[in-house]
Design a protein around this motif. Structure first.
Motif, mmCIF file in Angstrom:
data_model
loop_
_atom_site.group_PDB
_atom_site.id
_atom_site.type_symbol
_atom_site.label_atom_id
_atom_site.label_comp_id
_atom_site.label_asym_id
_atom_site.label_seq_id
_atom_site.Cartn_x
_atom_site.Cartn_y
_atom_site.Cartn_z
ATOM 1 N N UNK A 86 85.445 45.680 -112.487
ATOM 2 C CA UNK A 86 86.201 46.288 -113.573
ATOM 3 C C UNK A 86 87.686 45.947 -113.475
ATOM 4 N N UNK A 87 88.278 45.626 -114.605
ATOM 5 C CA UNK A 87 89.717 45.398 -114.687
ATOM 6 C C UNK A 87 90.353 46.612 -115.352
ATOM 7 N N UNK A 88 91.619 46.903 -115.070
ATOM 8 C CA UNK A 88 92.277 48.043 -115.722
ATOM 9 C C UNK A 88 92.232 47.912 -117.243
ATOM 10 N N UNK A 89 92.089 49.049 -117.904
ATOM 11 C CA UNK A 89 91.975 49.040 -119.362
ATOM 12 C C UNK A 89 93.168 48.337 -120.005
ATOM 13 N N UNK A 90 94.352 48.511 -119.412
ATOM 14 C CA UNK A 90 95.557 47.922 -119.998
ATOM 15 C C UNK A 90 95.510 46.401 -119.990
ATOM 16 N N UNK A 91 94.650 45.821 -119.165
ATOM 17 C CA UNK A 91 94.555 44.364 -119.084
ATOM 18 C C UNK A 91 93.421 43.800 -119.935
ATOM 19 N N UNK A 92 92.753 44.653 -120.692
ATOM 20 C CA UNK A 92 91.651 44.177 -121.517
ATOM 21 C C UNK A 92 92.190 43.565 -122.809
ATOM 22 N N UNK A 93 92.690 42.357 -122.703
ATOM 23 C CA UNK A 93 93.266 41.672 -123.865
ATOM 24 C C UNK A 93 92.438 40.466 -124.269
ATOM 25 N N UNK A 94 91.336 40.208 -123.545
ATOM 26 C CA UNK A 94 90.511 39.043 -123.850
ATOM 27 C C UNK A 94 89.833 39.233 -125.197
#
Length: 300
Positions: A86-94
């Motif tokens: 899991x990546x931090x929600x703030x980094x979900x830019x894909x």
């Protein structure tokens, strides 16, 4: 005011925030614990919610709504499994793409003061999942439909419409939980006509000079009947609940306004600032002045 409205108003701070998440393929994102309440609305597709601490995974489908009333940390993913990816929600830019189904969610937060939370909200479970079922909770379904149309902030008036719809969403989620709850005590409290009448009276005019006899007359029962039913369902006698609620209202006024202490005391049903200060300090472990200034406090 009714109990549900008062319970939410007393702890809500500022406006809710929200973000639209649109992903596809293999993905996994973590949302850290939050001093408030989190929510997700599945606008399209489906995914999994994996609570921190080993809670049961929750399958979410299109139209589903989920509330995390105590701000619990959790993971959203395309499938259950290893959350280490899991990546931090703030980094979900894909952007969306890949070999999986496309998913679109509205994810957001309500800022809440949990220090003096009403017992109705305190007994909500860590995760409230409200599946999209035909004919169930029409108000909630209408709010979800309206939100789906307003998530594009480029539409005229969206800056006002979206926060207002999110406030409605919180009310409808709590209502829906109360309708479906098989274990909570407060749905039973608010379905009992005697206790509901007493609570409505206390919340409508908390500063009134209430006594057990006057409140029993308002509820249309004897003093003994009111005391027995109210205490059994609410968990404390009527006058003890009134004292707690008056002080909670005073804390909210101190937090949210610059009203003089004398005005706060009068609105909370205390004749003098000294009387309020004495009761406030006994309940919360801090004087009203220190509380307003941001000093430490404790909750009972």
């Amino acid at each position: 005011m009714d109990v549900v409205s008062d319970a939410i108003s007393a702890v809500r701070i500022g406006q809710p925030s929200s973000n639209r998440l649109r992903v596809g393929g293999s993905w996994c994102t973590r949302l850290a614990p939050y001093e408030g309440a989190g929510f997700h609305v599945v606008l399209a597709g489906g995914c999994w919610l994996l609570p921190d601490g080993g809670g049961e995974p929750v399958t979410l489908g299109a139209g589903d709504v989920v509330l995390l009333p105590h701000g619990a940390g959790h993971v959203l993913a395309d499938a259950p499994g290893d959350t280490a990816r899991a990546v931090p929600f703030e980094e979900m830019t894909r952007p969306a793409g890949g070999n999986g189904r496309e998913v679109e969610l509205l994810c957001g937060k309500y800022r809440l003061d949990h220090a003096r939370v009403h017992p109705l909200l305190a007994e909500l479970p860590q995760v409230v999942h409200l599946p999209n079922r035909v004919g169930a909770h029409p108000e909630l379904r209408s709010a979800v439909d309206l939100l789906a149309r307003e998530v594009d902030e480029r539409r005229p008036g969206a800056c006002l419409a979206l926060p207002s719809l999110l406030d409605l969403l919180l009310i409808y989620m709590v209502r829906a939980w109360m309708t479906e709850s098989a274990t909570g005590s407060w749905p039973a409290v608010l379905s009992d006509p005697v206790t509901t009448a007493a609570l409505r009276a206390l919340h409508s005019d908390p500063a009134a000079p209430w006594t057990n006899d006057r409140l029993a007359a308002e509820a249309g029962v004897s003093r003994a009947t009111l005391a027995r039913r109210f205490t059994a369902l609410v968990g404390r006698p009527p006058m003890a609940y009134l004292t707690w609620w008056r002080l909670t209202l005073a804390a909210t006024r101190l937090r949210d306004t610059d009203a003089p202490l004398a005005a706060v005391a009068r609105e909370a049903g205390y004749g003098t600032p000294y009387a309020l200060s004495h009761a406030f300090s006994r309940e919360f472990g801090v004087t009203p002045g220190r509380f307003r200034a941001g000093g430490s406090s404790s909750s009972r």
